[in-house]
Design a protein around this motif. Sequence first.
Motif, PDB file in Angstrom:
ATOM      1  N   ARG A 250       0.671  -0.914  -0.032  1.00  0.00           N
ATOM      2  CA  ARG A 250      -0.146   0.096  -0.202  1.00  0.00           C
ATOM      3  C   ARG A 250       0.916   1.235   0.041  1.00  0.00           C
ATOM      4  O   ARG A 250       0.608   1.969  -0.434  1.00  0.00           O
ATOM      5  N   TRP A 251       1.713   1.656   0.905  1.00  0.00           N
ATOM      6  CA  TRP A 251       3.035   2.657   1.238  1.00  0.00           C
ATOM      7  C   TRP A 251       4.092   2.305  -0.047  1.00  0.00           C
ATOM      8  O   TRP A 251       4.609   3.739  -0.036  1.00  0.00           O
ATOM      9  N   HIS A 252       3.437   1.442  -1.006  1.00  0.00           N
ATOM     10  CA  HIS A 252       5.244   1.158  -1.830  1.00  0.00           C
ATOM     11  C   HIS A 252       4.973   3.054  -2.926  1.00  0.00           C
ATOM     12  O   HIS A 252       6.236   2.618  -3.072  1.00  0.00           O
ATOM     13  N   CYS A 253       4.431   3.705  -2.839  1.00  0.00           N
ATOM     14  CA  CYS A 253       3.612   4.498  -4.642  1.00  0.00           C
ATOM     15  C   CYS A 253       4.736   5.864  -3.323  1.00  0.00           C
ATOM     16  O   CYS A 253       5.056   6.390  -4.144  1.00  0.00           O
ATOM     17  N   PHE A 254       4.511   5.906  -2.424  1.00  0.00           N
ATOM     18  CA  PHE A 254       5.201   6.317  -0.665  1.00  0.00           C
ATOM     19  C   PHE A 254       6.484   6.541  -0.866  1.00  0.00           C
ATOM     20  O   PHE A 254       7.839   7.029  -1.575  1.00  0.00           O
ATOM     21  N   ILE A 255       7.092   5.448  -0.974  1.00  0.00           N
ATOM     22  CA  ILE A 255       8.146   5.030  -0.377  1.00  0.00           C
ATOM     23  C   ILE A 255       9.076   4.367  -1.072  1.00  0.00           C
ATOM     24  O   ILE A 255      10.329   5.084  -1.020  1.00  0.00           O
ATOM     25  N   SER A 256       8.740   4.462  -2.600  1.00  0.00           N
ATOM     26  CA  SER A 256       9.746   4.589  -3.679  1.00  0.00           C
ATOM     27  C   SER A 256       9.968   5.761  -4.662  1.00  0.00           C
ATOM     28  O   SER A 256      10.436   5.804  -5.473  1.00  0.00           O
ATOM     29  N   LEU A 257       9.919   6.875  -3.248  1.00  0.00           N
ATOM     30  CA  LEU A 257       9.785   7.887  -4.628  1.00  0.00           C
ATOM     31  C   LEU A 257      11.107   8.518  -4.525  1.00  0.00           C
ATOM     32  O   LEU A 257      11.968   7.688  -3.542  1.00  0.00           O
ATOM     33  N   PRO A 258      11.947   9.188  -5.255  1.00  0.00           N
ATOM     34  CA  PRO A 258      13.091   9.390  -5.399  1.00  0.00           C
ATOM     35  C   PRO A 258      13.484  10.289  -3.780  1.00  0.00           C
ATOM     36  O   PRO A 258      12.374  11.064  -3.176  1.00  0.00           O
ATOM     37  N   ARG A 259      14.466  10.841  -3.749  1.00  0.00           N
ATOM     38  CA  ARG A 259      14.863  11.553  -2.501  1.00  0.00           C
ATOM     39  C   ARG A 259      14.437  12.958  -2.004  1.00  0.00           C
ATOM     40  O   ARG A 259      13.925  13.645  -1.232  1.00  0.00           O
ATOM     41  N   TYR A 260      14.891  13.652  -4.058  1.00  0.00           N
ATOM     42  CA  TYR A 260      14.424  14.614  -3.607  1.00  0.00           C
ATOM     43  C   TYR A 260      12.364  14.896  -3.322  1.00  0.00           C
ATOM     44  O   TYR A 260      12.075  16.136  -3.125  1.00  0.00           O
ATOM     45  N   MET A 261      12.332  13.558  -4.183  1.00  0.00           N
ATOM     46  CA  MET A 261      10.607  13.659  -3.811  1.00  0.00           C
ATOM     47  C   MET A 261      10.034  13.705  -2.040  1.00  0.00           C
ATOM     48  O   MET A 261       9.385  14.376  -1.514  1.00  0.00           O
ATOM     49  N   HIS A 262      10.967  13.192  -1.425  1.00  0.00           N
ATOM     50  CA  HIS A 262      11.046  12.940   0.206  1.00  0.00           C
ATOM     51  C   HIS A 262      10.849  14.109   0.113  1.00  0.00           C
ATOM     52  O   HIS A 262       9.723  15.124   1.682  1.00  0.00           O
ATOM     53  N   ARG A 263      12.027  14.778   0.470  1.00  0.00           N
ATOM     54  CA  ARG A 263      12.548  15.973   0.629  1.00  0.00           C
ATOM     55  C   ARG A 263      11.531  17.563   0.491  1.00  0.00           C
ATOM     56  O   ARG A 263      10.938  18.442   0.926  1.00  0.00           O
ATOM     57  N   PHE A 264      11.182  16.955  -0.729  1.00  0.00           N
ATOM     58  CA  PHE A 264       9.957  18.446  -1.087  1.00  0.00           C
ATOM     59  C   PHE A 264       8.673  18.528  -0.322  1.00  0.00           C
ATOM     60  O   PHE A 264       8.244  19.697  -0.410  1.00  0.00           O
ATOM     61  N   ILE A 265       8.365  17.365   0.011  1.00  0.00           N
ATOM     62  CA  ILE A 265       7.322  17.293   0.604  1.00  0.00           C
ATOM     63  C   ILE A 265       7.040  17.301   2.155  1.00  0.00           C
ATOM     64  O   ILE A 265       6.416  17.861   2.507  1.00  0.00           O
ATOM     65  N   ILE A 266       8.611  16.990   2.894  1.00  0.00           N
ATOM     66  CA  ILE A 266       8.772  17.498   4.045  1.00  0.00           C
ATOM     67  C   ILE A 266       8.503  18.941   4.248  1.00  0.00           C
ATOM     68  O   ILE A 266       7.759  19.672   4.959  1.00  0.00           O
ATOM     69  N   ILE A 267       9.238  19.700   3.206  1.00  0.00           N
ATOM     70  CA  ILE A 267       9.074  21.275   2.980  1.00  0.00           C
ATOM     71  C   ILE A 267       8.242  21.816   2.609  1.00  0.00           C
ATOM     72  O   ILE A 267       7.276  22.984   3.468  1.00  0.00           O
ATOM     73  N   CYS A 268       7.035  21.140   1.651  1.00  0.00           N
ATOM     74  CA  CYS A 268       5.903  21.658   1.951  1.00  0.00           C
ATOM     75  C   CYS A 268       5.284  21.291   3.244  1.00  0.00           C
ATOM     76  O   CYS A 268       4.006  22.202   3.356  1.00  0.00           O
ATOM     77  N   ILE A 269       5.323  20.225   4.158  1.00  0.00           N
ATOM     78  CA  ILE A 269       4.537  19.584   4.992  1.00  0.00           C
ATOM     79  C   ILE A 269       4.784  21.001   6.224  1.00  0.00           C
ATOM     80  O   ILE A 269       4.453  21.341   6.885  1.00  0.00           O
ATOM     81  N   THR A 270       6.142  21.159   6.340  1.00  0.00           N
ATOM     82  CA  THR A 270       6.560  22.793   6.866  1.00  0.00           C
ATOM     83  C   THR A 270       6.091  23.778   7.281  1.00  0.00           C
ATOM     84  O   THR A 270       5.772  24.548   8.149  1.00  0.00           O
ATOM     85  N   VAL A 271       5.290  24.045   5.501  1.00  0.00           N
ATOM     86  CA  VAL A 271       5.769  25.395   5.018  1.00  0.00           C
ATOM     87  C   VAL A 271       3.706  25.519   6.041  1.00  0.00           C
ATOM     88  O   VAL A 271       2.737  26.871   6.589  1.00  0.00           O
ATOM     89  N   ILE A 272       3.219  24.363   5.841  1.00  0.00           N
ATOM     90  CA  ILE A 272       1.702  24.014   5.641  1.00  0.00           C
ATOM     91  C   ILE A 272       1.429  24.228   7.050  1.00  0.00           C
ATOM     92  O   ILE A 272       0.769  24.475   8.003  1.00  0.00           O
ATOM     93  N   GLU A 273       2.124  23.956   7.892  1.00  0.00           N
ATOM     94  CA  GLU A 273       1.953  23.468   9.470  1.00  0.00           C
ATOM     95  C   GLU A 273       2.877  24.869  10.209  1.00  0.00           C
ATOM     96  O   GLU A 273       1.759  25.650  10.681  1.00  0.00           O
ATOM     97  N   ILE A 274       3.035  26.058   9.579  1.00  0.00           N
ATOM     98  CA  ILE A 274       3.792  26.892   9.660  1.00  0.00           C
ATOM     99  C   ILE A 274       2.197  28.306   9.891  1.00  0.00           C
ATOM    100  O   ILE A 274       2.184  28.663  10.528  1.00  0.00           O
ATOM    101  N   TYR A 275       2.025  27.764   8.461  1.00  0.00           N
ATOM    102  CA  TYR A 275       0.296  28.459   7.699  1.00  0.00           C
ATOM    103  C   TYR A 275      -0.638  28.362   8.840  1.00  0.00           C
ATOM    104  O   TYR A 275      -1.191  29.184  10.053  1.00  0.00           O
TER     105      TYR A 275
END
Length: 694
Positions: A250-275
């Motif tokens: 089930r989680w393979h579509c997320f786990i298999s993402l490249p490194r830059y996509m994982h980091r981009f998702i974390i940056i987006c989450i951080t921006v939403i948390e600040i908002y």
Amino acid sequence: MHSLRYVTSHLLVIPVEGINKMKSKLKCNIHLLGVIDIAVLLLAVCAGLYSSWYHTNSIIIIVIIIFGLLIFSLCSIFYYYFNLKDISESFSHLWFGCLLGMIAFFNHSSFDEDRPTMVTNILLISSLGIKIIWSFVQRASGNALYKSRLLTQAEKFEFLGFGIACVLGTDYMTSMWLLVIANMLMLIMLRLKVSFSLPCIIIFYTISVLFFFKAMADKLSHWALLCFTGRLLCDPFFDLYYNGLSMLERWHCFISLPRYMHRFIIICITVIEIYFFQTAGYVMISNDEWYLSVPLFFLFGVVWICLHVIFVLTSWTFANKLSECNSILKTNQETNANLSTVMASKGLRYFALISKYMILSVLLSTVLLGATSWQATNTHFMASILIVLPMEVMFHGILQELGGLLGGTCCCYAVIGPSGLCRSDRTPVLLPTNAIEEQSRRSVNILNSIQRFLVHHMIDIFSCDFSSGGIAMESLETKMRSFLSRRTSDGPRFDTYLVYYSGDVYQSGDWALADNGVLKFETLLTWWHEVDADSGARLIIILDTKHHSGWLKQIKRNSTDFIAIQTCSIGQSDPETGIAVNTGDFTMEWVAFNVTRDADITWAEQGRKTKAVYGVSKNWVDFTFHKPTEDDIEVYWTQNFPRITHSLIKVLQVVSSIECDSCCWCLDCCRKIKMKWLPPKIINTGHGFKLVRS
């Protein structure tokens, strides 16, 4: 006999053909139900557009109708003439989402007494009902295809279309966009079967219906909104039961993402948390009781900021570990290594068990901050908290599932010595040159086989020692003590310590070393006690030797440690066939059994010359993989997070005490009795390899 087989095969043709016809008829009926669903939805959209134009005389409605006709015409051309099925379906769902949004914003509740609006509402509810029936029948009949994905193509384009409608139909464009994103996250959470998904869904719809839409000055069509969200929700809701994919699938579509996509998702989450934190801060100026809201916001705000610093650091570390596992998996494709084995070998289970308590603390801080800064008239605040909650719940969910799914860490020390060079009276045996060459060749094959086994199961290799002249006691003691005191890179001890030995032994099973050296089981157990210190780790001994009875009996009598032995009974060579059974043959078979998926090895077959034997200590069944204690959590926190957050360790310990594992004494007794009187043929160690007996 031939005529009987002929008659039977022809008699079976009739029921088989009947079953095939029923299956094809069922598929045809399911497809017809889907066509009816689309047709009713199309009628509802047309009726809704007509009702909106009838009451508002808006030029935008006319433009939308013209564009709708053009797009549906283009979709039909793409589908029937160019066979571009995906493009035509994508545009169709995009336009359906946009039209449902326009109906929701233009065809509001003040028109309910009008007949066109009543017809529209009836058709919308009918479309939702048919969609629910179609989705259920499709899954109950086994015609649904499941694969790892966050959103389907239809869901993506319908959400996009509804977002376009928010630009045209409402003044609360930003808030509605945020609510659409929150709805998308809710569907993703359901499809991934996250543990807290159902409570989050209830919170989402409660806040949306009771507070969010009431805070909007625009009047909306609740039936259109219900049709839009209900149609999207029914598929992942039924998938909670019918989707048979494993956690990693089930989680393979997320786990298999490249490194830059994982980091981009974390940056987006951080921006939403600040908002979210920014919108929560509006309570200080919007609340009349500022003398209560300001101190509470500062109190929970400081805790929220400190915990979310930990949240970002933990997310970043987790993304790096996933990228490392993916790179290892790609480089080891030839060994058929699976993702769970790679994750377990990199210590991801221990990381997940500690981190899930941290994320649970983060989630609780978000709930407390949202409750103390609640603003029933601020749509931005409500939409932002509905986005933040599912993101943190999903992160906690993947860590919780990884902690329960993955096996523990394992480290191995292999010792391969000569065999046949020592008598029972400890006097050496002189072998001819050809026998020595054969001995060396067999030892090299054993070494290669063990290394293949360790690499396949991602077991940490301490050392693989091979000596054609024997190993000295002093050298073995130094290495064995160093091996048994070895720890993982994260700090704790390994869950399992694997010792392999192939070589000369005496009748008691004691190892025959160089210069008449002897390694007794009591000596090895003493070394183990000196470094283990009740850590809960276990010791597995693999012996490919001619004698083992002494060690096997002592391990079975042991009641204080988690120890197991896997060895073999070597039969006599057959003088008629000339087939000789030698030391090392068991290793070859055991490794092939644990490495090769289609290995044709039956340990219980009659007449085997090499029989597998295992034995376990009395409390073996009580073993569990290492779980972090309060001290482990405190050490991990102080080593990885800023000093300013160290005062929050007590908060994390309170959260970790909520999830306590209750042990059943009766169940443990039954397991011990079963292991003693009815031992299984195969024991799964949790690291990918198994202990077997013939």
